[in-house]
Design an enzyme around this catalytic site. Structure first.
Site, PDB file in Angstrom:
ATOM      1  N   ASP A 487       2.463   0.476   5.339  1.00  0.00           N
ATOM      2  CA  ASP A 487       1.043   0.311   4.996  1.00  0.00           C
ATOM      3  C   ASP A 487       0.309  -0.606   5.960  1.00  0.00           C
ATOM      4  OD1 ASP A 487       0.882   1.857   2.719  1.00  0.00           O
ATOM      5  OD2 ASP A 487       1.458   0.235   1.378  1.00  0.00           O
TER       6      ASP A 487
HETATM    7  C1  BGC Z   1       1.616  -5.398   2.013  1.00  0.00           C
HETATM    8  C2  BGC Z   1       2.359  -4.096   1.959  1.00  0.00           C
HETATM    9  C3  BGC Z   1       1.832  -3.260   0.835  1.00  0.00           C
HETATM   10  C4  BGC Z   1       0.317  -3.149   0.883  1.00  0.00           C
HETATM   11  C5  BGC Z   1      -0.168  -2.445  -0.363  1.00  0.00           C
HETATM   12  C6  BGC Z   1       0.135  -5.160   2.079  1.00  0.00           C
HETATM   13  O1  BGC Z   1      -0.560  -6.359   2.084  1.00  0.00           O
HETATM   14  O2  BGC Z   1       2.066  -6.141   3.119  1.00  0.00           O
HETATM   15  O3  BGC Z   1       3.734  -4.323   1.797  1.00  0.00           O
HETATM   16  O4  BGC Z   1       2.388  -1.990   0.913  1.00  0.00           O
HETATM   17  O5  BGC Z   1      -0.276  -4.406   0.970  1.00  0.00           O
HETATM   18  O6  BGC Z   1      -1.468  -2.059  -0.342  1.00  0.00           O
HETATM   19  C1  NOJ Z   2       5.148  -1.841  -0.188  1.00  0.00           C
HETATM   20  C2  NOJ Z   2       4.446  -0.611  -0.658  1.00  0.00           C
HETATM   21  O1  NOJ Z   2       4.540  -0.527  -2.073  1.00  0.00           O
HETATM   22  C3  NOJ Z   2       5.062   0.624  -0.021  1.00  0.00           C
HETATM   23  O2  NOJ Z   2       4.343   1.765  -0.410  1.00  0.00           O
HETATM   24  C4  NOJ Z   2       5.086   0.492   1.466  1.00  0.00           C
HETATM   25  O3  NOJ Z   2       5.771   1.620   1.987  1.00  0.00           O
HETATM   26  C5  NOJ Z   2       5.760  -0.780   1.916  1.00  0.00           C
HETATM   27  N1  NOJ Z   2       5.172  -1.910   1.240  1.00  0.00           N
HETATM   28  C6  NOJ Z   2       5.664  -1.006   3.424  1.00  0.00           C
HETATM   29  O4  NOJ Z   2       4.391  -1.319   3.813  1.00  0.00           O
END
Ligand code: BGC
Ligand code: NOJ
Length: 815
Positions: A487
């Protein structure tokens, strides 16, 4: 250093001091009513949706930690001494403190000045309520006169509004008290048909429902005025902050025990029968009365608790293993499977790190969670797949999440993540392999929850695959869109505004950012869909998917290979990301895992080379970091990934979710020692001895362990809600132990550490039970020489499904 120990026989983790490095939590509830509970009784409860139907308040990021909970106070009438038997919130000194977190329940016990107290918290199956069963025992020589006070703070339902809209909320709170039951009915007078109740099994000496009267102005939960003086105020909340507190007086002879039961629950009345008498403003309590009465009875509570224990024995019994490694055994048999059920229920919504407001049920997350629980509750996996698919957009694209209460997709955390659709194929495939229930493919399912748009689920899967093919970039690799699995790799975002969300901010038009990771994922998904098409007899279509997959495989090898490893992406301008050419972020873990899972590079040495590079550049003693070198400053063209200080989260943290992909990849190429070594590096149970460093719960996986570039290398964060749970379960059970559901039956294809000589497993699969024993006389890691079923040798290592009810003995010899 440890803060407790595992009790595998009882399937519990036993915490033996209350001041754990962080609150160590557990979950109550398995269907619609849920709660989180910490080892000091902190936490909150909700009905279905932690944002829209929250029953009780919790103060996230509070000082001290973990305030708001299911609190009880004992007060010694003679001395005036009062304490919380769960330690919080009074933090009084306790003897023999113990918190046993088990499967869907927690029990906290302690003793102070000869007064023992044990409280069991759980949610009975099929009910929208939780029970707190307290047993108080007088271990003194003389009689003890005690006061027991309960305390919860009610949330005014919408957790977000509850924390922000004080000008309204300070005037809306309403309660009723009848007998020993406190009813919280804020907004019931208008559009809500639901209320909460908090009941007690004993006659009351008093009660309180106005928080600030119970506590006293400027006082805290550690010294409520009512508890201090030993007498409730009988306050009735009008506005401000409604709470629920019962006061029970107890006189205990030496050695005497007394049980007091509290029930906190949620109830909905039919809209036309909300009030009793009709036309009044009094909550109609008749429908809920028998439920309350039932669970205030000791025998009912005990049998509901046994029912819950049986339920978990049944679920966990579907796969049980005995290996030479105790950490593997307890994770597979107990905690990893349990965590998979929790991620199924919660997705990423409510934990100590997820506020229940920020995120709902993730599209890609829930599909991946499914891989870890589908064997336990296949019928609920079916429902989940259909719910997720119903939020899919007609383009095949997806909202990133949906709200559990309404089941509607929303873009509060973004949309247009181009990997999202492909995960639906993987989720559906896992369900089909487990159950062989092809009927799900014909289920009519809406797009964007719009009635009238239904098409068979199978078409949703087709559109998912098409979605990628319709969005290819200049190298013919998939365009990344907002981001892929990561993400935080935001290649089209270019955010320079402080505080702006990287996931929802408008992307810059006209870029050509492509993802090698989605390339790998596509190859995997295309093969899965080809197999599904084949099962439906659509062999021509299957051929097309295989050809699409093969084409992408070629493209990945051509444009996604860097020489020593798979590249990560191409950015907005078409420049490579995750290549030796990049000074920072030159190698990423995700494409190494995903491409090899998809079978890319197995035949030409690329897979092995890529895994050697992982071992060389990314592996650390605390797990495999996400990329290297870490980004030392913010890159506007890469986005959130470079917003984190080096070593944290996506910027070179050990992002545990990705580690099992490497374990699986190692198992695929037959390196059993490496696969298992990676497995045990992040196995929370193997890390129990370093709890002071790890800090999170030793019984569940965290999302992240700080990487080698971080000051706190080895420190975990974000426990419980992570794709880590499902993928580790898949890695260890299906690839290391190699017990895998396939369309044609149960495949046994282990890839084990050299020194293991054998293991045993019991697997229930499509109604039959397989008693499996695997022996490894020759020291090879992989390769099955012989399989017998009930003594008869079979061809290969795929066991055809046995008749429902059958119990067969499977003997596997590796070599
Ligand atoms: C986090 C990710 C997460 C995303 C969700 C980010 O701030 O680092 O791990 O998947 O937010 O929207
Ligand atoms: C947490 C999120 O829930 C997941 O959808 C994502 O793939 C990982 N973070 C990596 O960003």
């Amino acid at each position: 250093m440890r803060y407790g120990h595992f009790d595998d026989g009882r399937r519990e983790y036993v915490i033996t001091r209350p001041d754990t490095p962080l609150p160590w939590i557990n979950y109550l509830g398995s269907e619609a009513y849920f709660g989180i509970i910490s080892n000091t009784a902190g936490g909150y409860s909700f009905y279905r949706d932690a944002r829209l139907r929250r029953l009780t308040r919790y103060r996230y990021n509070n000082v001290p930690f973990d305030l708001g909970g299911r609190y009880l106070y004992l007060r010694d009438s003679a001395s005036g001494d009062f304490w919380s038997p769960s330690w919080q919130p009074t933090q009084s000194e306790l003897e023999d403190y113990e918190c046993r977190h088990g499967m869907g329940y927690s029990a906290i016990s302690s003793c102070r000045n000869g007064i023992e107290a044990e409280t069991l918290y759980f949610v009975p199956l099929g009910e929208n309520l939780e029970i707190w069963r307290m047993r108080v025992t007088n271990k003194r020589d003389g009689e003890a006169k005690l006061s027991l006070f309960s305390a919860v703070e009610f949330c005014l339902w919408d957790a977000q509004d509850d924390q922000t809209n004080f000008q309204r909320n300070f005037s809306t709170g309403q309660v009723e008290v009848e007998g020993s039951v406190i009813y919280h009915k804020t907004e019931y007078r208008e559009r809500r048909d639901h209320f909460a109740y908090f009941a007690c099994s004993e006659p009351l000496a008093g009660f309180d429902t106005q928080r600030d009267t119970f506590l006293g102005a400027y006082k805290g939960w550690d010294s409520p005025a009512a508890v201090e003086r030993g007498e409730s105020f009988d306050s009735v909340a009008h506005g401000w902050a409604p709470c629920g507190s019962h006061h029970v007086e107890l006189t205990l002879a030496p050695g005497e025990s007394k049980e007091v039961i509290f029930v906190l629950g949620y109830w909905e009345n039919p809209d036309e029968a909300k009030f009793d008498p009709p036309g009044s403003q009094t909550v109609s309590k008749k429908p809920v009365a028998p439920v309350i009465e039932r669970y205030l009875r000791s025998d009912e509570v005990e049998s509901a608790y046994q029912g819950l224990r049986d339920y978990w024995s049944r679920l966990l019994g579907i796969l049980q293993v005995q290996t030479p490694d105790e950490h593997t055994n307890r994770m597979v048999n107990i905690w990893n499977a349990y965590q998979c059920m929790v991620t199924f229920n919660m997705s990423r919504s409510a934990s100590f790190y997820e506020s229940g407001i920020g995120r709902g049920m993730g599209f890609r997350d829930s599909n991946q969670d499914l891989l870890g629980f589908v064997h336990m509750v296949p019928e609920r996996a079916r429902e989940r797949i259909l719910d997720i698919a119903a939020t899919q957009l007609p383009t095949g694209g997806a909202y990133h999440q949906y709200q559990p209460l309404t089941k509607r997709g929303n873009d509060a955390v973004g949309s247009g993540f181009n990997d999202d659709p492909a995960w639906l194929i993987l989720g559906a495939a896992a369900y089909l392999k487990e159950t062989a229930d092809l009927s799900i493919l014909d289920e009519p399912v809406t797009y964007d929850n719009e009635p009238g748009t239904e098409s068979p689920l199978y078409e949703h899967l087709q559109r998912s695959l098409r979605y990628t093919l319709d969005r290819l970039g200049p190298h013919e690799l998939p365009l990344i869109g907002r981001a892929d699995w990561n993400d935080c790799l935001n290649l089209n975002c270019f955010s320079t505004t402080p505080g702006e969300s990287f996931q929802t901010t408008e992307n810059k038009e006209g870029g050509v950012a492509e993802s090698v990771f989605i390339g790998g994922l596509f190859v995997l998904a295309a093969e899965e869909l080809a197999q599904i098409a084949g099962l439906r007899g659509q062999t021509d279509e299957a051929k097309v998917y295989r050809a699409d997959g093969a084409k992408m495989d070629t493209v990945v090898r051509e444009h996604g290979w860097d020489g020593e490893w798979f590249r990560r992406a191409y950015d907005y301008f078409g420049d490579v990301v995750g290549s030796a050419k990049n000074e920072e972020g030159s190698i990423f873990i995700e494409p190494q895992g995903m491409c090899i899972l998809a079978g890319i590079g197995l035949d030409d040495g690329k897979a092995e080379k890529a895994l050697d590079s992982v071992s060389d550049k990314l592996a650390t003693k605390h797990g495999i970091v996400l990329q290297q070198p870490a980004f030392t400053h913010y890159y506007v063209n890469l986005g959130e990934i470079s917003s984190y200080p080096p070593g944290y989260k996506e910027n070179a943290g050990v992002f545990c979710h990705t580690n099992p992909w490497i374990m699986i990849a190692e198992a695929i190429i037959g390196r059993g020692d490496a696969a298992f070594d990676y497995y045990q590096r992040i196995n929370p149970s193997s890390r129990e001895d370093i709890s002071e460093l790890h800090r999170c719960e030793p019984y569940v996986y965290p999302q992240m362990i700080a990487g080698k570039d971080a000051a706190s290398f080895g420190e975990a964060k974000n426990s419980w809600l992570s794709g880590t749970a499902a993928w580790n379960f898949v890695a260890v059970s299906q690839w290391i132990l190699g017990v895998r559901a396939e369309y044609g039956g149960l495949r046994i294809d282990p890839c084990l550490p050299k020194e293991w000589e054998r293991f045993e497993a019991t697997r229930r699969f499509r109604g039959a039970t397989y008693q499996i024993s695997v022996s490894k006389p020759k020291g090879v890691c992989k390769g099955v020489a012989q399989v017998t079923v009930d003594g008869k040798k079979i061809e290969g290592n795929l066991i055809a499904p046995q008749p429902a009810g059958a119990e067969v003995v499977v003997e596997v010899t590796m070599g």
